[in-house]
Design an enzyme around this catalytic site. Sequence first.
Site, short mmCIF file in Angstrom:
data_model
loop_
_atom_site.label_atom_id
_atom_site.label_comp_id
_atom_site.label_asym_id
_atom_site.label_seq_id
_atom_site.Cartn_x
_atom_site.Cartn_y
_atom_site.Cartn_z
N ASN A 7 23.65 83.02 46.00
CA ASN A 7 22.73 83.31 44.89
C ASN A 7 21.99 84.62 45.21
OD1 ASN A 7 20.21 83.43 43.48
ND2 ASN A 7 20.50 81.31 42.86
N ASP A 9 19.73 86.20 43.27
CA ASP A 9 18.50 86.40 42.48
C ASP A 9 17.43 87.20 43.22
OD1 ASP A 9 19.63 84.76 40.59
OD2 ASP A 9 18.31 83.06 40.97
N HIS A 10 17.25 86.87 44.50
CA HIS A 10 16.10 87.46 45.18
C HIS A 10 16.34 88.89 45.65
CE1 HIS A 10 13.94 83.98 44.32
NE2 HIS A 10 14.76 83.19 45.00
N ARG A 18 9.35 96.68 42.33
CA ARG A 18 9.05 98.09 42.25
C ARG A 18 9.52 98.75 40.94
NH1 ARG A 18 7.71 102.28 45.77
NH2 ARG A 18 6.44 100.63 46.65
N HIS A 47 20.76 83.51 38.33
CA HIS A 47 19.98 82.74 37.35
C HIS A 47 19.33 83.73 36.38
CE1 HIS A 47 16.67 79.42 36.76
NE2 HIS A 47 17.15 79.86 35.61
N ARG A 49 16.81 84.00 33.99
CA ARG A 49 15.66 83.23 33.50
C ARG A 49 15.18 83.80 32.19
NH1 ARG A 49 13.22 79.93 37.88
NH2 ARG A 49 11.69 79.42 36.31
N ARG A 53 12.54 87.46 35.20
CA ARG A 53 11.70 87.89 36.33
C ARG A 53 12.49 88.54 37.45
NH1 ARG A 53 9.70 82.14 38.82
NH2 ARG A 53 9.06 81.82 36.65
N GLU A 74 23.41 80.47 36.30
CA GLU A 74 22.40 79.42 36.11
C GLU A 74 21.55 79.78 34.90
OE1 GLU A 74 20.05 79.12 39.58
OE2 GLU A 74 21.71 78.48 40.83
N THR A 105 13.14 76.75 40.65
CA THR A 105 13.51 75.56 39.88
C THR A 105 13.04 74.32 40.65
OG1 THR A 105 15.48 76.81 39.31
CG2 THR A 105 15.41 74.52 38.62
N GLU A 155 25.42 69.61 40.19
CA GLU A 155 24.93 70.22 41.42
C GLU A 155 23.76 69.36 41.86
OE1 GLU A 155 24.49 74.49 41.71
OE2 GLU A 155 22.74 74.24 43.02
N HIS A 196 19.77 74.17 46.85
CA HIS A 196 18.32 74.39 46.80
C HIS A 196 17.68 74.09 48.15
CE1 HIS A 196 14.33 74.99 45.21
NE2 HIS A 196 14.90 75.45 44.12
N GLY A 197 17.07 75.12 48.70
CA GLY A 197 16.33 74.96 49.95
C GLY A 197 17.21 74.85 51.18
N HIS A 219 17.79 81.92 48.79
CA HIS A 219 16.59 82.49 49.38
C HIS A 219 16.73 82.76 50.87
CE1 HIS A 219 12.45 82.79 50.83
NE2 HIS A 219 12.25 83.39 49.67
N1 PXP Z 1 20.94 75.96 42.88
C1 PXP Z 1 20.12 76.03 41.81
C2 PXP Z 1 20.51 75.31 40.57
C3 PXP Z 1 18.95 76.82 41.85
O1 PXP Z 1 18.15 76.88 40.78
C4 PXP Z 1 18.65 77.53 43.03
C5 PXP Z 1 17.44 78.39 43.09
O2 PXP Z 1 17.60 79.47 42.24
C6 PXP Z 1 19.56 77.43 44.11
C7 PXP Z 1 20.67 76.62 44.02
C8 PXP Z 1 19.34 78.20 45.38
O3 PXP Z 1 18.19 77.75 46.02
P1 PXP Z 1 17.66 78.55 47.28
O4 PXP Z 1 17.26 79.90 46.80
O5 PXP Z 1 16.52 77.70 47.75
O6 PXP Z 1 18.79 78.62 48.26
#
Ligand code: PXP
Length: 246
Positions: A7, A9-10, A18, A47, A49, A53, A74, A105, A155, A196-197, A219
Site C-alpha cells: 500500500n 498511500d503514505h 508539501r 486508497h 479517499r 488526503r 481501496e 480505516t 480482507e 492493517h497494522g 504504513h
Molecule cells: N488494508 C486496508 C483495507 C486498509 O484500509 C489499510 C490502511 O490503508 C491497509 C490494509 C494497510 O494498513 P497499514 O497501513 O496499517 O499497513
Amino acid sequence: MLKLGVNIDHVATVRQARYRGLDDGEPDPVAAALMAEEAGAHGITAHLREDRRHILDRDVRRLRERIRTRLNLEMAIVPEIVEFALGVRPDIVCLVPEHRQEVTTEGGLNVVGNLASIGEACGRFAGGGIEVSLFIDPDPAQIDAAARSGAQFIELHTGAYAAQFARKRERNVEIERLVAAARQAHGLGLRVNAGHGLTVENVPLLHVVPHLEELNIGHTLVSRAVFVGLAQAVREMLAAMAGYPG
Ligand code: PXP
C-alpha cells in the site's frame, strides 16, 4: 505462497504534506510502486479517499498504466468513486468504510447492515470485470453476509490483532478469531486476504491463520523505507512472510 500487496498511500501522504494543490511533487507514489514491484511485491494497493488526503485520481490512473502486477483500489461506496473505479478498471476493488475524521480505516465494513448497497456495488463491478474484496472484522455475521454479497474476497481486518500484539493472552484471542474467520470464509467459498497494522514483528504469528492469499501492508513499509529504502523494506517483509504453510 502468501502474496504481498504494498500500500503506497503514505508515500502520497508525504508528498501532500508539501505539494497539496499542485500538479506535481515528490515523492511520487507511482515510482514507489514500481520500486516495490522490482523488490518482489505481488500487487500494489492504493486508497482513493473521498477527501483525497493522500492518493489523487491522477495517481490511480498512472498506477493503472504503469504497474505490471495487480492494482487493488481501496474505496468507500461513494457514487463518484464507484464511477471513477469503473472507468480506471483496477484488477480488484477493496470496499472499506470511510469516516472523514479518522486517521486511518478504523473498523471493518458493516456488510450485515448494508447488504443491499454492497450487493449492488458488487454487481456493478462484476459487470465491469473487476473483482471485489470486502474489508471486514473477523466476525461470523459479517462473513456470512459477505458470502451473500457477490464479493469474491474478504480482507480480514488485522488491526485488533496488531493492537493487542504485546499482550499474549489478548493477542491469542485475536489470532483465534482470525483463524475461525478464515475457516468460515473459505468454507463459504470466499477467498481470504488480510491487512492493517501488520509489521515484520507481528506477521510471523499470522502463519497459523489458514487460507490467506495476500497481506496488504503500507504504513510500516513506508516508515521503514525512511531508514533503509523501500526495496529493502519490501524484501524484509517478504522474508517475514516466507514459509507460510498455505
Ligand atoms: N488494508 C486496508 C483495507 C486498509 O484500509 C489499510 C490502511 O490503508 C491497509 C490494509 C494497510 O494498513 P497499514 O497501513 O496499517 O499497513
